[in-house]
Design an enzyme around this catalytic site. Sequence first.
Site, PDB file in Angstrom:
ATOM      1  N   GLY A  47     -63.809 -13.718 -26.328  1.00  0.00           N
ATOM      2  CA  GLY A  47     -64.678 -14.723 -25.730  1.00  0.00           C
ATOM      3  C   GLY A  47     -65.787 -13.981 -25.018  1.00  0.00           C
ATOM      4  O   GLY A  47     -66.373 -13.060 -25.573  1.00  0.00           O
ATOM      5  N   GLU A  48     -66.019 -14.327 -23.777  1.00  0.00           N
ATOM      6  CA  GLU A  48     -67.068 -13.652 -23.016  1.00  0.00           C
ATOM      7  C   GLU A  48     -66.404 -13.117 -21.745  1.00  0.00           C
ATOM      8  O   GLU A  48     -65.975 -13.884 -20.889  1.00  0.00           O
ATOM      9  CB  GLU A  48     -68.182 -14.647 -22.707  1.00  0.00           C
ATOM     10  CG  GLU A  48     -69.562 -14.006 -22.733  1.00  0.00           C
ATOM     11  CD  GLU A  48     -69.764 -13.029 -21.597  1.00  0.00           C
ATOM     12  OE1 GLU A  48     -70.198 -11.877 -21.850  1.00  0.00           O
ATOM     13  OE2 GLU A  48     -69.458 -13.386 -20.456  1.00  0.00           O
ATOM     14  N   SER A  49     -66.326 -11.800 -21.657  1.00  0.00           N
ATOM     15  CA  SER A  49     -65.490 -11.211 -20.608  1.00  0.00           C
ATOM     16  C   SER A  49     -66.000 -11.500 -19.194  1.00  0.00           C
ATOM     17  O   SER A  49     -65.201 -11.722 -18.281  1.00  0.00           O
ATOM     18  CB  SER A  49     -65.337  -9.712 -20.834  1.00  0.00           C
ATOM     19  OG  SER A  49     -66.595  -9.091 -20.895  1.00  0.00           O
ATOM     20  N   CYS A  79     -60.576  -8.040 -28.067  1.00  0.00           N
ATOM     21  CA  CYS A  79     -62.020  -8.082 -27.821  1.00  0.00           C
ATOM     22  C   CYS A  79     -62.325  -8.265 -26.335  1.00  0.00           C
ATOM     23  O   CYS A  79     -62.110  -7.349 -25.554  1.00  0.00           O
ATOM     24  CB  CYS A  79     -62.664  -9.128 -28.714  1.00  0.00           C
ATOM     25  SG  CYS A  79     -64.411  -8.800 -28.976  1.00  0.00           S
ATOM     26  N   ARG A 106     -69.259  -2.218 -23.802  1.00  0.00           N
ATOM     27  CA  ARG A 106     -69.392  -3.625 -24.232  1.00  0.00           C
ATOM     28  C   ARG A 106     -70.569  -3.791 -25.175  1.00  0.00           C
ATOM     29  O   ARG A 106     -71.533  -3.050 -25.099  1.00  0.00           O
ATOM     30  CB  ARG A 106     -69.627  -4.526 -23.017  1.00  0.00           C
ATOM     31  CG  ARG A 106     -68.392  -4.747 -22.195  1.00  0.00           C
ATOM     32  CD  ARG A 106     -68.702  -5.684 -21.056  1.00  0.00           C
ATOM     33  NE  ARG A 106     -69.138  -6.984 -21.543  1.00  0.00           N
ATOM     34  CZ  ARG A 106     -69.836  -7.852 -20.803  1.00  0.00           C
ATOM     35  NH1 ARG A 106     -70.192  -7.558 -19.587  1.00  0.00           N
ATOM     36  NH2 ARG A 106     -70.181  -9.010 -21.320  1.00  0.00           N
ATOM     37  N   ILE A 134     -66.739  -9.235 -33.440  1.00  0.00           N
ATOM     38  CA  ILE A 134     -67.763 -10.196 -33.014  1.00  0.00           C
ATOM     39  C   ILE A 134     -68.337  -9.722 -31.688  1.00  0.00           C
ATOM     40  O   ILE A 134     -67.659  -9.782 -30.662  1.00  0.00           O
ATOM     41  CB  ILE A 134     -67.171 -11.614 -32.881  1.00  0.00           C
ATOM     42  CG1 ILE A 134     -66.534 -12.050 -34.217  1.00  0.00           C
ATOM     43  CG2 ILE A 134     -68.257 -12.604 -32.454  1.00  0.00           C
ATOM     44  CD1 ILE A 134     -65.766 -13.350 -34.145  1.00  0.00           C
ATOM     45  N   ARG A 135     -69.542  -9.236 -31.727  1.00  0.00           N
ATOM     46  CA  ARG A 135     -70.175  -8.650 -30.519  1.00  0.00           C
ATOM     47  C   ARG A 135     -69.141  -7.831 -29.760  1.00  0.00           C
ATOM     48  O   ARG A 135     -68.898  -8.009 -28.565  1.00  0.00           O
ATOM     49  CB  ARG A 135     -70.791  -9.745 -29.654  1.00  0.00           C
ATOM     50  CG  ARG A 135     -71.950 -10.432 -30.389  1.00  0.00           C
ATOM     51  CD  ARG A 135     -72.725 -11.372 -29.524  1.00  0.00           C
ATOM     52  NE  ARG A 135     -73.044 -10.719 -28.268  1.00  0.00           N
ATOM     53  CZ  ARG A 135     -73.038 -11.355 -27.095  1.00  0.00           C
ATOM     54  NH1 ARG A 135     -72.735 -12.629 -27.032  1.00  0.00           N
ATOM     55  NH2 ARG A 135     -73.350 -10.713 -26.011  1.00  0.00           N
ATOM     56  N   HIS A 171     -60.667  -8.860 -33.823  1.00  0.00           N
ATOM     57  CA  HIS A 171     -59.961 -10.141 -33.677  1.00  0.00           C
ATOM     58  C   HIS A 171     -58.909 -10.333 -34.770  1.00  0.00           C
ATOM     59  O   HIS A 171     -59.205 -10.988 -35.771  1.00  0.00           O
ATOM     60  CB  HIS A 171     -60.964 -11.299 -33.826  1.00  0.00           C
ATOM     61  CG  HIS A 171     -61.857 -11.508 -32.658  1.00  0.00           C
ATOM     62  ND1 HIS A 171     -61.590 -12.409 -31.660  1.00  0.00           N
ATOM     63  CD2 HIS A 171     -63.026 -10.930 -32.331  1.00  0.00           C
ATOM     64  CE1 HIS A 171     -62.556 -12.388 -30.768  1.00  0.00           C
ATOM     65  NE2 HIS A 171     -63.446 -11.494 -31.150  1.00  0.00           N
ATOM     66  N   GLU A 173     -56.543 -12.354 -34.831  1.00  0.00           N
ATOM     67  CA  GLU A 173     -56.183 -13.780 -34.933  1.00  0.00           C
ATOM     68  C   GLU A 173     -57.148 -14.543 -35.837  1.00  0.00           C
ATOM     69  O   GLU A 173     -56.881 -15.680 -36.209  1.00  0.00           O
ATOM     70  CB  GLU A 173     -56.109 -14.409 -33.530  1.00  0.00           C
ATOM     71  CG  GLU A 173     -57.439 -14.784 -32.882  1.00  0.00           C
ATOM     72  CD  GLU A 173     -58.251 -13.594 -32.370  1.00  0.00           C
ATOM     73  OE1 GLU A 173     -57.840 -12.436 -32.579  1.00  0.00           O
ATOM     74  OE2 GLU A 173     -59.321 -13.836 -31.779  1.00  0.00           O
TER      75      GLU A 173
HETATM   76  N1  GLN Z   1     -69.206  -9.303 -26.132  1.00  0.00           N
HETATM   77  C1  GLN Z   1     -68.129 -10.000 -25.485  1.00  0.00           C
HETATM   78  C2  GLN Z   1     -67.974  -9.532 -24.042  1.00  0.00           C
HETATM   79  O1  GLN Z   1     -68.554  -8.579 -23.654  1.00  0.00           O
HETATM   80  C3  GLN Z   1     -66.813  -9.842 -26.227  1.00  0.00           C
HETATM   81  C4  GLN Z   1     -66.916 -10.498 -27.572  1.00  0.00           C
HETATM   82  C5  GLN Z   1     -65.654 -11.077 -28.103  1.00  0.00           C
HETATM   83  O2  GLN Z   1     -64.630 -11.237 -27.404  1.00  0.00           O
HETATM   84  N2  GLN Z   1     -65.688 -11.467 -29.342  1.00  0.00           N
HETATM   85  O3  GLN Z   1     -67.253 -10.149 -23.314  1.00  0.00           O
END
Ligand code: GLN
Length: 193
Positions: A47-49, A79, A106, A134-135, A171, A173
């Site tokens: 997600g977005e940390s 992630c 990151r 993913i990113r 990921h 999952e």
């Molecule tokens: N770029 C996200 C972060 O820094 C992590 C991306 C992800 O969990 N798919 O939180």
Amino acid sequence: MRIAILALQGAFIEHAQMLHELGVETFEVRQLQDWQQPKDGLIIPGGESTTQVRLLDRLGLLQPIRQAILEGLPVFGTCAGLILLAKQEDGHSRKGLCTMDIDVCRNAYGRQLGSFNAVGDVVGIAKDFPMTYIRAPYIHRTISPDVKILSTINGHIVAVQQGRQFATAFHPELTSNNELHHYFIQQVIPSRA
Ligand code: GLN
């Protein structure tokens, strides 16, 4: 066996589906009350940390979860979940759960190039595992000999284990391959006994 899945934000439903396929019961953690239920392990999704840390802090979950992990609760972070577990980011201490001796980078592949697929081995666990990034972060370096490097892609560390803490930059999952979840419930959690 009952696994808690942090469900504040991000890709948590897919983890639950994968564990259900393996016959494992799960519950979502959205507030302190949820967290207080008995559990055998925890999954921290992607997600977005920064958002996840902020929410954990605001909900009073950051310290109880950190304490449980330090006391040996098995955890699988993917992630953003890996970022939350890391003690350092680019060589500096960071705000988060900070339970794993790793230094993360990151959005390591650049914002545009951050999403790609690769295939790689995860030592002793899976061969030719499909890896969805993913990113994604990667791990610059481990900062203690207790961290086992399980996978490296293009010279970057992307999967690690430190005792009962297991983490991937990708990921698992989001694929149809459940070997890493299987490893978590078969090997990481039973090591608790
Ligand atoms: N770029 C996200 C972060 O820094 C992590 C991306 C992800 O969990 N798919 O939180």
